[in-house]
Scaffold this motif. Structure first.
Motif, PDB file in Angstrom:
ATOM      1  N   SER A 185       0.823  -1.213   0.000  1.00  0.00           N
ATOM      2  CA  SER A 185       0.000   0.000   0.000  1.00  0.00           C
ATOM      3  C   SER A 185       0.857   1.264   0.000  1.00  0.00           C
ATOM      4  CB  SER A 185      -0.903   0.015   1.231  1.00  0.00           C
ATOM      5  OG  SER A 185      -1.815  -1.055   1.194  1.00  0.00           O
ATOM      6  N   LYS A 234      -4.080   0.238  -2.692  1.00  0.00           N
ATOM      7  CA  LYS A 234      -3.819  -0.969  -1.916  1.00  0.00           C
ATOM      8  C   LYS A 234      -3.919  -2.212  -2.786  1.00  0.00           C
ATOM      9  CE  LYS A 234      -6.884  -3.132   0.612  1.00  0.00           C
ATOM     10  NZ  LYS A 234      -6.618  -4.543   0.230  1.00  0.00           N
ATOM     11  N   GLU A 279      -8.358  -0.261  -4.755  1.00  0.00           N
ATOM     12  CA  GLU A 279      -7.731  -1.572  -4.629  1.00  0.00           C
ATOM     13  C   GLU A 279      -7.392  -2.107  -6.009  1.00  0.00           C
ATOM     14  OE1 GLU A 279      -9.098  -4.090  -1.155  1.00  0.00           O
ATOM     15  OE2 GLU A 279     -10.965  -3.062  -1.678  1.00  0.00           O
TER      16      GLU A 279
END
Length: 316
Positions: free
Chosen positions: A118, A127, A144
């Motif tokens: 991250s 992330k 993400e």
């Protein structure tokens, strides 16, 4: 299963270009060995007490890729060699020779994940999907990503330049075209910034599945994006599919030598007042790309630099 390991003797300066070349050929996953010291950001989260002793950085690099040892690779290697010679026109490739060795089965597609943890781009948290979200990060602007075999973790300077420009120029409800969508990171960023809908294109079919998977990971409806395989430069059917005068934003994080021939088809995709955000431009190609964008009829709004990479943002 056995693999053939092919290693290109090259330079640090050519690493990114060769990575993109191999990706375009369809080679899934590469390994880079050089003596460039790791930055603090790269060391963060690797859980090592001391960085490795690399020796003096001499500018050389080894870029390796793996292919099934049971298959014939003559044509693939020919494409790599032709691509390396083309790259010599824009960057110092160095020796450029390719050596080979054989290795036993490796999880080489996933081994690189230990180096992707991250990180922030300003206040945006990027992330990897395999990493647990920390409790203190649950209220953050979160993206993400699992790049899979596609280009785009957000770590590269060019992606960061594009994300910052999307943040600056995007408006709620905008229509966005992402040319060279890769893992879908810029499309996902646009949607999380309030885009009504995104359309993406890429020449690699792996990017279609990667992008849709990353949409799902980010809890974004599949209907918010459409993604097509093809080359926007000369594929008139694709140009018709993505549409004319439809987009408030066109973003392209590719290579300078792709942006230059693509520039003439961009104005037709943009609404009047629409913005073209592009990067993937090595600094010594800046003037050439700027000229192509201006000749296409767009007005350059700003130019930004990060390391040796350049972003050009222009308006129709």
């Amino acid at each position: 299963m056995k693999w053939k390991k092919y290693t290109i003797q090259t330079t640090v300066a050519a690493e990114d270009f060769i990575s993109m070349l191999l990706n375009e050929i369809g080679i899934e996953g590469i390994e880079i060995e050089d003596k460039v010291p790791l930055s603090e950001d790269e060391l963060e989260g690797m859980f090592i007490d001391f960085p490795p002793e690399l020796g003096e950085d001499d500018g050389t690099s080894l870029v390796s890729f793996y292919l099934d040892a049971a298959e014939e690779h003559t044509e693939t290697l020919k494409q790599v060699r032709i691509g390396l010679e083309e790259l010599r026109k824009m960057v110092e490739v160095g020796d450029g020779t390719i050596t080979s060795s054989e290795t036993e089965d490796l999880d080489w597609i996933n081994n690189w994940k230990q180096f992707f943890s991250s990180f922030y781009i300003d206040d945006i948290l990027i992330k990897p999907t395999w990493e647990e979200l920390k409790e203190e990060d649950r209220d953050k602007f979160l993206i993400e990503i699992d790049p899979g075999v596609s280009f785009g973790t957000g770590k590269h300077e060019t992606t960061q330049l594009c994300i910052r420009q999307l943040r600056k120029y995007m408006k709620e409800g905008d229509e966005v075209l992402d040319v060279g969508c890769g893992s879908g990171i810029l499309s996902i960023t646009a949607l999380k910034l309030g885009a009504a809908h995104v359309v993406g294109t890429d020449i690699d079919e792996n990017c279609m599945s990667s992008t849709y998977e990353n949409l799902e990971v980010n809890r974004l409806e599949k209907s918010l994006g459409e993604f097509y395989m093809g080359n926007l430069i000369d594929d008139t059917a694709l140009q018709n599919t993505v549409g004319t005068e439809k987009y408030d934003i066109v973003v392209a994080n590719i290579l300078a030598d792709v942006i230059i021939p693509m520039a003439p088809v961009i104005p037709a995709r943009l609404k009047k007042g629409g913005v073209f955000i592009t990067s993937g431009i090595i600094d010594f190609k800046e003037n050439e790309v700027r000229s192509a964008i201006e000749q296409a009829g767009l007005t350059v709004l700003e130019i930004n630099h990060q390391g040796e990479w350049v972003n050009i943002t222009a308006r129709k």
